[in-house]
Design a protein around this motif. Structure first.
Motif, PDB file in Angstrom:
ATOM      1  N   THR A  15     -19.161  34.372  87.598  1.00  0.00           N
ATOM      2  CA  THR A  15     -18.146  34.428  86.382  1.00  0.00           C
ATOM      3  C   THR A  15     -16.926  34.450  86.276  1.00  0.00           C
ATOM      4  OG1 THR A  15     -20.238  36.393  85.864  1.00  0.00           O
ATOM      5  CG2 THR A  15     -18.272  36.351  84.586  1.00  0.00           C
ATOM      6  N   GLU A  18     -16.026  30.527  86.379  1.00  0.00           N
ATOM      7  CA  GLU A  18     -16.180  30.422  84.998  1.00  0.00           C
ATOM      8  C   GLU A  18     -15.139  30.813  83.714  1.00  0.00           C
ATOM      9  OE1 GLU A  18     -19.864  32.326  83.130  1.00  0.00           O
ATOM     10  OE2 GLU A  18     -21.541  30.448  84.872  1.00  0.00           O
ATOM     11  N   HIS A  87     -10.770  34.941  79.941  1.00  0.00           N
ATOM     12  CA  HIS A  87     -11.132  34.029  79.627  1.00  0.00           C
ATOM     13  C   HIS A  87     -10.267  33.587  78.152  1.00  0.00           C
ATOM     14  CE1 HIS A  87     -14.657  32.222  76.453  1.00  0.00           C
ATOM     15  NE2 HIS A  87     -15.052  31.807  78.408  1.00  0.00           N
TER      16      HIS A  87
END
Length: 170
Positions: A15, A18, A87
């Protein structure tokens, strides 16, 4: 939505990569950079001394979702904020600022008197953001910081804009 910050766990590795790739896409787009370096691998990140904090959000009754992280290196007595990524789908909600504050608190608890970082001077979510967190431009004053500059030069990061060191002292 509730946000919390915690120490990373081994299960966070994929994660985190990402999140970094998604956050880097903003810089790649801004600079039209086809040659952007890939995110650090879990093995690379794990091999470095320091700490890694993860921001999670909980919406309604859903399980927590990691949406950002901060990685602070502790090398040669220095605390250096190596990477902050949120993100983009969760950007502009104070998560980055919360991660910076948590990293500064952790560094202080570990006995550090200052934290440094290197960033782009003219990218709004880089140097201006860090300045709003209390960081000021500073000169590289150690072999460790000069090695960081050499790494940036090898990666040709300055091709995309002026890089600066910033420091916050407690």
């Amino acid at each position: 939505m509730t946000t919390s910050v915690r120490h990373s766990r081994p299960a966070d590795a994929a994660t985190i990569s990402e999140i970094e790739a998604a956050a880097d896409s903003l810089l790649i787009q801004r600079f039209d950079a086809a040659d952007w370096p890939p995110p650090a691998t879990d093995a690379e990140r794990s091999a470095l001394p320091g700490f890694l904090l993860v921001a999670e959000v909980v919406e309604d009754a859903a399980p927590p979702v990691a949406v950002g992280f901060v990685h602070v290196l502790e090398i040669d007595g220095h605390a250096h904020l190596e990477q902050l990524s949120v993100h983009p789908a969760h950007g502009r909600r104070g998560i980055g600022r919360r991660l910076v504050r948590a990293a500064l608190d952790e560094a202080r608890e570990r006995g550090h008197e200052r934290v440094t970082l290197r960033t782009y001077a003219d990218v709004p979510w880089n140097a201006p953001f860090y300045a709003s967190c209390g960081f000021v431009e500073s000169e590289p004053d150690s072999a460790f910081h000069r090695r960081l500059i050499a790494t940036e030069e090898a990666l040709q990061l300055s091709a995309h804009g002026r890089r600066v060191q910033m420091t916050i002292a407690f």
